[in-house]
Design a protein around this motif. Structure first.
Motif, PDB file in Angstrom:
ATOM      1  N   ALA A 145       0.836  -1.202   0.000  1.00  0.00           N
ATOM      2  CA  ALA A 145       0.000   0.000   0.000  1.00  0.00           C
ATOM      3  C   ALA A 145       0.872   1.253   0.000  1.00  0.00           C
ATOM      4  CB  ALA A 145      -0.927  -0.006   1.208  1.00  0.00           C
ATOM      5  N   VAL A 146       1.916   1.236   0.815  1.00  0.00           N
ATOM      6  CA  VAL A 146       2.837   2.377   0.864  1.00  0.00           C
ATOM      7  C   VAL A 146       3.548   2.531  -0.477  1.00  0.00           C
ATOM      8  CG1 VAL A 146       4.900   3.305   1.963  1.00  0.00           C
ATOM      9  CG2 VAL A 146       3.162   2.154   3.350  1.00  0.00           C
ATOM     10  N   SER A 147       3.926   1.397  -1.094  1.00  0.00           N
ATOM     11  CA  SER A 147       4.619   1.448  -2.390  1.00  0.00           C
ATOM     12  C   SER A 147       3.710   2.012  -3.471  1.00  0.00           C
ATOM     13  CB  SER A 147       5.088   0.047  -2.790  1.00  0.00           C
ATOM     14  OG  SER A 147       5.994  -0.473  -1.839  1.00  0.00           O
ATOM     15  N   LEU A 148       2.447   1.571  -3.480  1.00  0.00           N
ATOM     16  CA  LEU A 148       1.498   2.094  -4.463  1.00  0.00           C
ATOM     17  C   LEU A 148       1.283   3.590  -4.279  1.00  0.00           C
ATOM     18  CD1 LEU A 148      -1.304  -0.635  -4.711  1.00  0.00           C
ATOM     19  CD2 LEU A 148       0.287   0.077  -6.503  1.00  0.00           C
ATOM     20  N   TRP A 149       1.197   4.019  -3.018  1.00  0.00           N
ATOM     21  CA  TRP A 149       1.006   5.438  -2.731  1.00  0.00           C
ATOM     22  C   TRP A 149       2.202   6.243  -3.252  1.00  0.00           C
ATOM     23  CZ3 TRP A 149       3.751   9.086   0.019  1.00  0.00           C
ATOM     24  CH2 TRP A 149       3.086  10.279   0.305  1.00  0.00           C
TER      25      TRP A 149
END
Length: 303
Positions: A145-149
């Protein structure tokens, strides 16, 4: 039973996040146009923040959709929405603006004024419902999720920089150093293409039929055909209108003279607008021309 209210709260955040994503995508598609819209609100100095606002919307929208740190992202989004609503209220009441520009180039999402206030009220309510003020240790987002953000924000920064141009308010100050300003028309290359009279005022619009910013500026130039602005509007086109497609669509109501590559004799930027009074070039606007209200308020009243 606890999962039900939490799921409901996330659904509320998700809906707001999707709308913020659409809003940011529409703005990032043409950050320059968004900056011009900020100018029409009268917020001159903040117009340079157009890309920052669009990217902030993207970051918050992604955070809400991916459920990243809702304890922080929800109140920040709520605060930003309150500021947007207040700004639109000011623009609507003071300047008569009816297009909030909330979704930038996504024109199909434009709604009436009353619906803007209603929608924002619903979004504020959803954010209040979706806020979960629990302790920080419960917020442990997954690495994906952090990577996608991070990837989404990076892509947004790239497109924001690609479509950004210096807002008109700042361009105007640079353009005040334009070499043609203050010159008599006879001392410029303009007499090769147009004839002027010392007892008349003229707005000369230099544009290209293949330039999106030039075509976007045409409706504003149409409004300049007002005796309170000038006696005559003249267009100078740097290329041909193939198959007369643009003229047929816009029904350009003023004469357009083809100048070809000779336009480089008096400007290196299109669109470019020259205002002539008493056979003297009073000012030059490089970039998409402003609406008639700002043209009169920001330029003519300062002559």
């Amino acid at each position: 039973m606890k999962a039900v209210p939490q799921l409901f709260r996330y659904a509320a955040r998700l809906l707001v996040g999707v709308l913020f994503l659409l809003s940011s995508i529409g703005k990032l598609a043409d950050v320059g146009a968004f900056g011009s819209l900020i100018l029409s609100y009268g917020f001159n100095w903040t117009s340079i923040l157009a890309p920052v606002i669009a990217i902030l919307e993207l970051a918050l929208g992604l955070a809400l959709v991916l459920d990243l740190y809702p304890r922080l992202s929800v109140p920040v989004t709520l605060g930003l929405l309150v500021i947007f609503t207040g700004a639109f209220f000011y623009g609507n009441v003071v300047h008569g603006i009816e297009d909030c520009g909330c979704f930038g180039r996504l024109d199909f999402l434009q709604i009436p004024v009353w619906a803007v206030y209603t929608r924002n009220a619903v979004l504020l309510a959803l954010l209040v419902v979706g806020w979960e003020p629990y302790s920080w240790e419960h917020e442990k987002p997954s690495w994906w999720a952090v990577s996608l953000w991070a990837m989404g924000v990076a892509v947004g920064i790239f497109f924001g920089g690609y479509t950004f141009k210096l807002p008109q308010f700042y361009q105007d100050r640079i353009s005040r150093r334009h070499p043609l300003i203050g010159l008599d028309v006879k001392d410029t290359p303009l007499p090769e293409f147009i004839q002027t009279s010392p007892d008349s005022t003229y707005t000369v619009y230099v544009f290209s039929y293949s330039c999106i910013s030039c075509l976007n500026g045409l409706p504003a130039v149409f409004e300049y055909q007002d005796p309170a602005i000038c006696d005559k509007v003249i267009g100078l086109a740097v290329n041909e209108d193939k198959d007369n497609a643009i003229n047929s669509y816009y029904h350009i109501p003023f004469p357009v003279i083809s100048v070809g590559t000779a336009f480089s004799k008096f400007t290196h930027t299109v669109p470019c607008l020259l205002y002539i009074q008493e056979n003297q070039i009073k000012f030059v606007i490089e970039g998409t021309p402003p609406g008639s209200w700002w043209f009169r308020k920001g330029y003519l009243e300062n002559l």
